[in-house]
Design a protein around this motif. Structure first.
Motif, PDB file in Angstrom:
ATOM      1  N   GLN A 270      -4.306   0.035  -3.473  1.00 42.11           N
ATOM      2  CA  GLN A 270      -4.985   0.454  -2.882  1.00 42.11           C
ATOM      3  C   GLN A 270      -5.643  -1.394  -2.951  1.00 42.11           C
ATOM      4  O   GLN A 270      -6.265  -1.905  -4.097  1.00 42.11           O
ATOM      5  CB  GLN A 270      -6.286   0.853  -4.305  1.00 42.11           C
ATOM      6  CG  GLN A 270      -6.012   2.456  -3.876  1.00 42.11           C
ATOM      7  CD  GLN A 270      -6.907   4.024  -3.966  1.00 42.11           C
ATOM      8  OE1 GLN A 270      -7.866   3.351  -4.595  1.00 42.11           O
ATOM      9  NE2 GLN A 270      -6.848   4.780  -3.465  1.00 42.11           N
ATOM     10  N   SER A 271      -5.477  -1.474  -1.540  1.00 46.85           N
ATOM     11  CA  SER A 271      -5.762  -3.267  -1.204  1.00 46.85           C
ATOM     12  C   SER A 271      -7.219  -3.228  -1.042  1.00 46.85           C
ATOM     13  O   SER A 271      -8.119  -2.510  -0.970  1.00 46.85           O
ATOM     14  CB  SER A 271      -5.480  -3.496  -0.294  1.00 46.85           C
ATOM     15  OG  SER A 271      -5.691  -4.902  -0.168  1.00 46.85           O
TER      16      SER A 271
ATOM     17  N   GLU B 123       1.077  -1.500  -0.379  1.00 50.04           N
ATOM     18  CA  GLU B 123       0.308  -0.413  -0.141  1.00 50.04           C
ATOM     19  C   GLU B 123       1.054   1.562  -0.062  1.00 50.04           C
ATOM     20  O   GLU B 123       0.823   2.725  -0.652  1.00 50.04           O
ATOM     21  CB  GLU B 123      -0.781   0.099   1.213  1.00 50.04           C
ATOM     22  CG  GLU B 123      -2.360  -1.132   0.532  1.00 50.04           C
ATOM     23  CD  GLU B 123      -2.734  -0.863   2.089  1.00 50.04           C
ATOM     24  OE1 GLU B 123      -2.942  -0.774   3.009  1.00 50.04           O
ATOM     25  OE2 GLU B 123      -4.042  -1.296   2.442  1.00 50.04           O
TER      26      GLU B 123
END
Length: 376
Positions: free
Chosen positions: A49-50, A44
Motif C-alpha cells: 500500500q504505497s 501494489e
C-alpha cells in the motif's frame, strides 16, 4: 514462521519491476510478509500500500529536481517518521540513491536494518560516495559483478544477485518470429537504430545515426532499418528529422525488445539499452554525444576506462565506443558494415556475460535480505 515487515521505496518504473520481483520472492521463501513503503502498480499488485504515489519521486534533471526539492524533502521527512514508527524488520531502498541513501542512513541510526538494491555509479565518478553508502547500508545488492568487486575493496557488505533482464530474456532470441511480428522482411540485413529515449539524446545523435544509415545503405544495398521510439514525443521528434530523407526505416511505438530480436546489428546510444542489445546477442556500435561543457566536466570526473555496459562487463573493449567528435557518420557506417553479417567475437562475449548475469536475481536478493535479518 513469524511474520516479517519489509519496507521498500522505489522511485521509478525500473525500481517498481525490481521491487515486485523481490516481494514475490520474499513471499515464496517466507510466506508471511507484510510490505509497506512507496512503489508503483507492480509492487501494489504484490500487496504494497504505497504511502504516496511513486511518480512524486520520478524526477530527472538538475533543474527539475531543484524545482521539486521542497516537496521531496518534506516527503522524505514524513516517510522517515512513518517508517521509524512502523519498525520494519528491514528497509530496502531500490535505486533512487539521492532520495534513498539519506533515508537509509537515518533509519540505520534508528536501529533498522537497511539494504540498497541497485548500485549507483560510484565506481565511475564521485567515488567518495561509497563512504556514505558504507555508513548508510547494512547490505548493498548489485546487478553486476564488477560493482561487487568495487564494494569489496571499500569493505561494504555486498551481494551480486544478477540482473532480472538476464533472467527474462532467452539465451537465444527467435529472429524470424520477431521479424514476422514486426512485418519486416524475413531475409536480408536489418539494422536497429537506437539514438536514445530522451529528447536531448535524439537531437544530438538522431541526424548522425540517419547520416550513418544512408552511408551504410550505399555499402550494403538492400539493408532495412528499424527504430523503436520510446514514447509519442520521441516519435514526433524523429518523424520531423526524417521528413527530408528517404530511408527504408520502420518506426515502432516502443517494442525495443522485438526490434533487437529482429535485427542483425545495432547502432545505439550509450545507456541501459546497450545491456538489452547484449542480452539479445546483437553486435553493436555504441555512440554518445553530450553538450561540450558537460563533456569537458565529465571527462575530468569519470574514472572508468569505458562508458558502455558491455565493455564494463567484459572488462575490455568488446564493442567500439565512439564518443563526442569521434561519433561521425563515416566512422559509424564503416565500423557497423562488417558487423551486419559478422560480429562473432562480440556475440560470443555477450553470451558469456548473459550466463554470468542469469542468476535468478529476485530469488538471490530475497535470500540475501532474509539472511541479513536472520530469517532464512
Amino acid at each position: 514462521m513469524a511474520p516479517i515487515r519489509v519496507a521498500l521505496v522505489a522511485g521509478e518504473a525500473s525500481g517498481d519491476i525490481l521491487g515486485a520481483g523481490l516481494i514475490q520472492a520474499l513471499k515464496q521463501r517466507h510466506g508471511d510478509v507484510e510490505v509497506i513503503g512507496v512503489g508503483g502498480p507492480l509492487m501494489e499488485a504484490e500487496g504494497l500500500q504505497s504511502i504516496f504515489p511513486m511518480e512524486r519521486l520520478s524526477v530527472m534533471g538538475l533543474v527539475e529536481v531543484l524545482g521539486r526539492l521542497p516537496e521531496l524533502l518534506k516527503r522524505r521527512r514524513h516517510l522517515l517518521r512513518d517508517l521509524i514508527a512502523a519498525k520494519p524488520d528491514v528497509f530496502i531502498g531500490i535505486d533512487a540513491p539521492d532520495f534513498n541513501l539519506d533515508l537509509e542512513l537515518k533509519l540505520r541510526r534508528a536501529g533498522i536494518k537497511t539494504v540498497h538494491y541497485v548500485s549507483p555509479s560510484v565506481w565511475a565518478w564521485r567515488q567518495k560516495r561509497v563512504l556514505k553508502i558504507r555508513e548508510a547500508c547494512d547490505l548493498m545488492l548489485t546487478l553486476f559483478p564488477f560493482e561487487a568487486k568495487f564494494y569489496d575493496e571499500y569493505q561494504v557488505p555486498v551481494r551480486f544477485v544478477g540482473h532480472p533482464l538476464a533472467d527474462a530474456i532467452p539465451l537465444q532470441a527467435d529472429r524470424r518470429a520477431a521479424r514476422e511480428a514486426l512485418d519486416l522482411p524475413l531475409e536480408g540485413p536489418v539494422v536497429a537504430l537506437m539514438p536514445g529515449s530522451r529528447g536531448g539524446e535524439v537531437s544530438r545523435l538522431g541526424a548522425v545515426f540517419f547520416d550513418a544509415a544512408e552511408r551504410l545503405r550505399n555499402l550494403r544495398p538492400g539493408i532495412q532499418f528499424v527504430l523503436p521510439c520510446a514514447n509519442p514525443q520521441r516519435r514526433e521528434q524523429i518523424e520531423q528529422m526524417l521528413a527530408s530523407r528517404d530511408l527504408p526505416l520502420k518506426l515502432l511505438d516502443g517494442k525495443s525488445h522485438l526490434a533487437l530480436a529482429a535485427c542483425d546489428a545495432v547502432l545505439i546510444a550509450s545507456g541501459t539499452a546497450t545491456l538489452e542489445a547484449l542480452l539479445y546477442k546483437r553486435p553493436m556500435i555504441v555512440a554518445y554525444r553530450v553538450a561540450p561543457l558537460t563533456f569537458k566536466i565529465l571527462s575530468r570526473m569519470v574514472k572508468s576506462p569505458y562508458i558502455s555496459l558491455p565493455n564494463l562487463l567484459a572488462e575490455r573493449l568488446l564493442v567500439p565506443e565512439l564518443i563526442q567528435d569521434a561519433a561521425t557518420p563515416e566512422a559509424l557506417a564503416q565500423l557497423l558494415a562488417p558487423l551486419v553479417e559478422g560480429g562473432d567475437e562480440q556475440t560470443l562475449g555477450f553470451d558469456q556475460i548473459h550466463r554470468t548475469l542469469r542468476c535468478d536475481a529476485s530469488a538471490q536478493a530475497a535470500e540475501a535480505v532474509l539472511e541479513l535479518i536472520g530469517r532464512n
